[in-house]
Design a protein around this motif. Structure first.
Motif, PDB file in Angstrom:
ATOM      1  N   MET A  84      14.662  29.241  62.337  1.00  0.00           N
ATOM      2  CA  MET A  84      14.789  28.061  61.485  1.00  0.00           C
ATOM      3  C   MET A  84      15.928  27.165  61.954  1.00  0.00           C
ATOM      4  O   MET A  84      15.793  25.934  61.952  1.00  0.00           O
ATOM      5  CB  MET A  84      14.996  28.495  60.035  1.00  0.00           C
ATOM      6  CG  MET A  84      13.795  29.196  59.437  1.00  0.00           C
ATOM      7  SD  MET A  84      14.038  29.726  57.734  1.00  0.00           S
ATOM      8  CE  MET A  84      14.042  28.127  56.915  1.00  0.00           C
ATOM      9  N   TYR A  85      17.040  27.762  62.374  1.00  0.00           N
ATOM     10  CA  TYR A  85      18.115  26.941  62.939  1.00  0.00           C
ATOM     11  C   TYR A  85      17.633  26.230  64.203  1.00  0.00           C
ATOM     12  O   TYR A  85      17.958  25.052  64.436  1.00  0.00           O
ATOM     13  CB  TYR A  85      19.330  27.805  63.271  1.00  0.00           C
ATOM     14  CG  TYR A  85      20.211  28.114  62.087  1.00  0.00           C
ATOM     15  CD1 TYR A  85      20.743  27.101  61.300  1.00  0.00           C
ATOM     16  CD2 TYR A  85      20.535  29.422  61.746  1.00  0.00           C
ATOM     17  CE1 TYR A  85      21.549  27.375  60.223  1.00  0.00           C
ATOM     18  CE2 TYR A  85      21.346  29.710  60.666  1.00  0.00           C
ATOM     19  CZ  TYR A  85      21.851  28.684  59.906  1.00  0.00           C
ATOM     20  OH  TYR A  85      22.647  28.955  58.833  1.00  0.00           O
ATOM     21  N   ALA A  86      16.858  26.930  65.032  1.00  0.00           N
ATOM     22  CA  ALA A  86      16.329  26.303  66.241  1.00  0.00           C
ATOM     23  C   ALA A  86      15.371  25.169  65.889  1.00  0.00           C
ATOM     24  O   ALA A  86      15.365  24.122  66.548  1.00  0.00           O
ATOM     25  CB  ALA A  86      15.622  27.346  67.105  1.00  0.00           C
ATOM     26  N   GLY A  87      14.544  25.362  64.848  1.00  0.00           N
ATOM     27  CA  GLY A  87      13.655  24.291  64.420  1.00  0.00           C
ATOM     28  C   GLY A  87      14.412  23.075  63.946  1.00  0.00           C
ATOM     29  O   GLY A  87      14.024  21.925  64.248  1.00  0.00           O
ATOM     30  N   LEU A  88      15.509  23.294  63.197  1.00  0.00           N
ATOM     31  CA  LEU A  88      16.332  22.168  62.755  1.00  0.00           C
ATOM     32  C   LEU A  88      16.956  21.448  63.945  1.00  0.00           C
ATOM     33  O   LEU A  88      17.011  20.206  63.986  1.00  0.00           O
ATOM     34  CB  LEU A  88      17.423  22.680  61.809  1.00  0.00           C
ATOM     35  CG  LEU A  88      18.353  21.630  61.201  1.00  0.00           C
ATOM     36  CD1 LEU A  88      17.568  20.632  60.361  1.00  0.00           C
ATOM     37  CD2 LEU A  88      19.433  22.314  60.351  1.00  0.00           C
ATOM     38  N   ALA A  89      17.416  22.212  64.934  1.00  0.00           N
ATOM     39  CA  ALA A  89      17.955  21.588  66.155  1.00  0.00           C
ATOM     40  C   ALA A  89      16.875  20.799  66.886  1.00  0.00           C
ATOM     41  O   ALA A  89      17.145  19.714  67.428  1.00  0.00           O
ATOM     42  CB  ALA A  89      18.532  22.665  67.067  1.00  0.00           C
ATOM     43  N   LEU A 104       9.206  20.582  56.637  1.00  0.00           N
ATOM     44  CA  LEU A 104       8.079  21.436  57.006  1.00  0.00           C
ATOM     45  C   LEU A 104       8.180  21.900  58.456  1.00  0.00           C
ATOM     46  O   LEU A 104       7.742  23.009  58.792  1.00  0.00           O
ATOM     47  CB  LEU A 104       6.767  20.685  56.781  1.00  0.00           C
ATOM     48  CG  LEU A 104       6.398  20.407  55.326  1.00  0.00           C
ATOM     49  CD1 LEU A 104       5.091  19.630  55.250  1.00  0.00           C
ATOM     50  CD2 LEU A 104       6.277  21.710  54.530  1.00  0.00           C
ATOM     51  N   ALA A 105       8.748  21.071  59.328  1.00  0.00           N
ATOM     52  CA  ALA A 105       8.917  21.478  60.725  1.00  0.00           C
ATOM     53  C   ALA A 105       9.889  22.650  60.839  1.00  0.00           C
ATOM     54  O   ALA A 105       9.665  23.584  61.622  1.00  0.00           O
ATOM     55  CB  ALA A 105       9.411  20.298  61.557  1.00  0.00           C
ATOM     56  N   THR A 114       8.884  23.936  68.632  1.00  0.00           N
ATOM     57  CA  THR A 114       8.126  23.990  67.385  1.00  0.00           C
ATOM     58  C   THR A 114       8.686  23.007  66.373  1.00  0.00           C
ATOM     59  O   THR A 114       7.943  22.283  65.703  1.00  0.00           O
ATOM     60  CB  THR A 114       8.142  25.415  66.808  1.00  0.00           C
ATOM     61  OG1 THR A 114       7.609  26.332  67.773  1.00  0.00           O
ATOM     62  CG2 THR A 114       7.325  25.497  65.533  1.00  0.00           C
ATOM     63  N   GLY A 115      10.009  22.958  66.239  1.00  0.00           N
ATOM     64  CA  GLY A 115      10.623  22.007  65.322  1.00  0.00           C
ATOM     65  C   GLY A 115      10.422  20.570  65.757  1.00  0.00           C
ATOM     66  O   GLY A 115      10.090  19.699  64.937  1.00  0.00           O
ATOM     67  N   ALA A 116      10.610  20.293  67.046  1.00  0.00           N
ATOM     68  CA  ALA A 116      10.506  18.916  67.544  1.00  0.00           C
ATOM     69  C   ALA A 116       9.077  18.392  67.448  1.00  0.00           C
ATOM     70  O   ALA A 116       8.827  17.307  66.896  1.00  0.00           O
ATOM     71  CB  ALA A 116      10.996  18.851  68.991  1.00  0.00           C
TER      72      ALA A 116
END
Length: 380
Positions: free
Chosen positions: A236-241, A95-96, A71-73
């Motif tokens: 959210m941490y996973a999205g940042l990663a 936003l990601a 989702t983040g990537a």
């Protein structure tokens, strides 16, 4: 006691400054291969810290971490790219991360009601659902072939290969060198926010929730709200990663965000130590760097075939999975608290073996003057 506190704080601050300086040196001395390993490890560490908060601290099993990474990537790639809204890359990255948190928020009602293996199976459905969407939503994800990732631009500075060419102290700074400092900044943000969360009231509430939901509820902890919040923060941490991974790979493809990636992240937190930020970081470096190193040195390792060999031998990726699979078994048997626990016990053992100052012999000490007797005062 108060005289020792400033010295301890100064020593800790000095260690942090020295570590920061050391971590800033690799772009000046290492080639692109080692910088890529560091970038992938920092991105994995950010995601592993989020999973450690969810599984190690809050006690919620998740097998869907790859979904939030995707989702983040893909969120960043679509929001900042064409076709897509074409937003400024910095805004698209923010936003990601929020999009990954929103996805975790949509799933949080399920996380608030089920736990254990049932929650793990529920999150497993996210991986298969996400992989199907990534393959079929061609206009957003690019389908099977994926999409190129637009570089991140912040204040006119491009974190990637671009113009103008940048040279620092005689060293040309390409994509890996520039992204290295972005990864350091994001990892430092993750480290300090996660440690602050664990040491504060939310961390104590999540730990109480993990130990006993009944006892936590009796102490006033809102069980459903804290379980949902833990899932959102971890997402959210996973999205940042995922954003950092996309910038490092420069191209995202659906097959990378599969169930295998979720299992890798579980291996990271188990090997490093559940519920520990430092342990999650160590486990992430171990699991991420091992297959890359084995691929590079496959021709020098016994029983490992070079990549692409067709003779049926064990390739470096498979060999790496066997090794950290064996590491998981050894950790569960002999060190349930992981690498972080081993390091802590080794540090305590070294401290106990330090020579202590010799005790003073009372017989050799100079005689102390006897206290002068004071006459008892008369009580009227």
């Amino acid at each position: 006691m108060s005289d020792r506190i400033p010295g301890a704080l100064t020593g800790r601050g000095a260690r942090i400054v020295c570590l920061a300086v050391v971590l800033c040196l690799p772009p000046f001395y290492l080639d692109a291969f080692w910088l890529r390993i560091g970038l992938f490890s920092m991105a994995a560490a950010i995601g592993a810290v989020g999973l450690a908060l969810l599984t190690g601290t809050a006690g919620q099993l998740s097998l869907g971490h790859a979904f939030f990474l995707a989702t983040g990537a893909y969120g960043y790639t679509w929001l900042a790219g064409e076709p897509g809204p074409g937003l400024p890359p910095a805004l698209a990255a923010l936003l990601a991360v929020l999009l990954a948190g929103a996805a975790g928020g949509l799933f949080s009602p399920v996380a608030a009601r089920v736990r254990g293996i049932y929650l793990g199976i529920a999150t497993l459905a996210l991986v298969f659902l996400g992989h199907h969407v990534l393959l079929t939503a061609d206009s957003v994800t690019g389908g099977f072939n994926g999409r190129s990732v637009p570089p991140l631009t912040l204040g006119g500075f491009t974190f990637g290969a671009g113009d103008p060419e940048l040279t620092v102290l005689g060293v040309p700074f390409g994509a890996e060198e520039r992204l290295w400092f972005l990864g350091l900044a994001l990892f430092a943000f993750t480290w300090f926010t996660a440690r602050g969360l664990l040491r504060g009231r939310p961390g104590r509430a999540l730990a109480a929730l993990r130990d006993s939901e009944t006892a936590a509820a009796v102490m006033g902890v809102d069980v459903a709200r804290h379980r949902s919040a833990a899932f959102v923060v971890s997402s959210m941490y996973a999205g940042l990663a995922g954003v950092l991974l996309a910038l490092s790979f420069r191209r995202v493809v659906p097959d990378y965000f599969s169930l295998v990636l979720s299992v890798d992240y579980l291996a990271m937190i188990v090997i490093g130590g559940l519920g520990s930020v430092a342990g999650a970081t160590a486990g992430a470096v171990f699991v991420t760097a091992l297959p890359l190193l084995m691929t590079r040195y496959a021709d020098q390792l016994p029983l490992v075939a070079a990549p692409g060999s067709a003779d049926g031998s064990v390739g470096p990726t498979e060999a790496a999975r066997y090794l950290y699979g064996a590491a998981i078994v050894l950790v569960l048997l002999y060190a349930p608290d992981g690498l972080h626990g081993l390091a802590r016990r080794a540090r305590d053992r070294v401290r106990r073996r330090r020579p202590r100052p010799p005790a003073t012999d009372p017989a050799l000490s100079p005689p102390q003057p006897a206290a002068t007797a004071r006459p008892k005062e008369h009580t009227p």
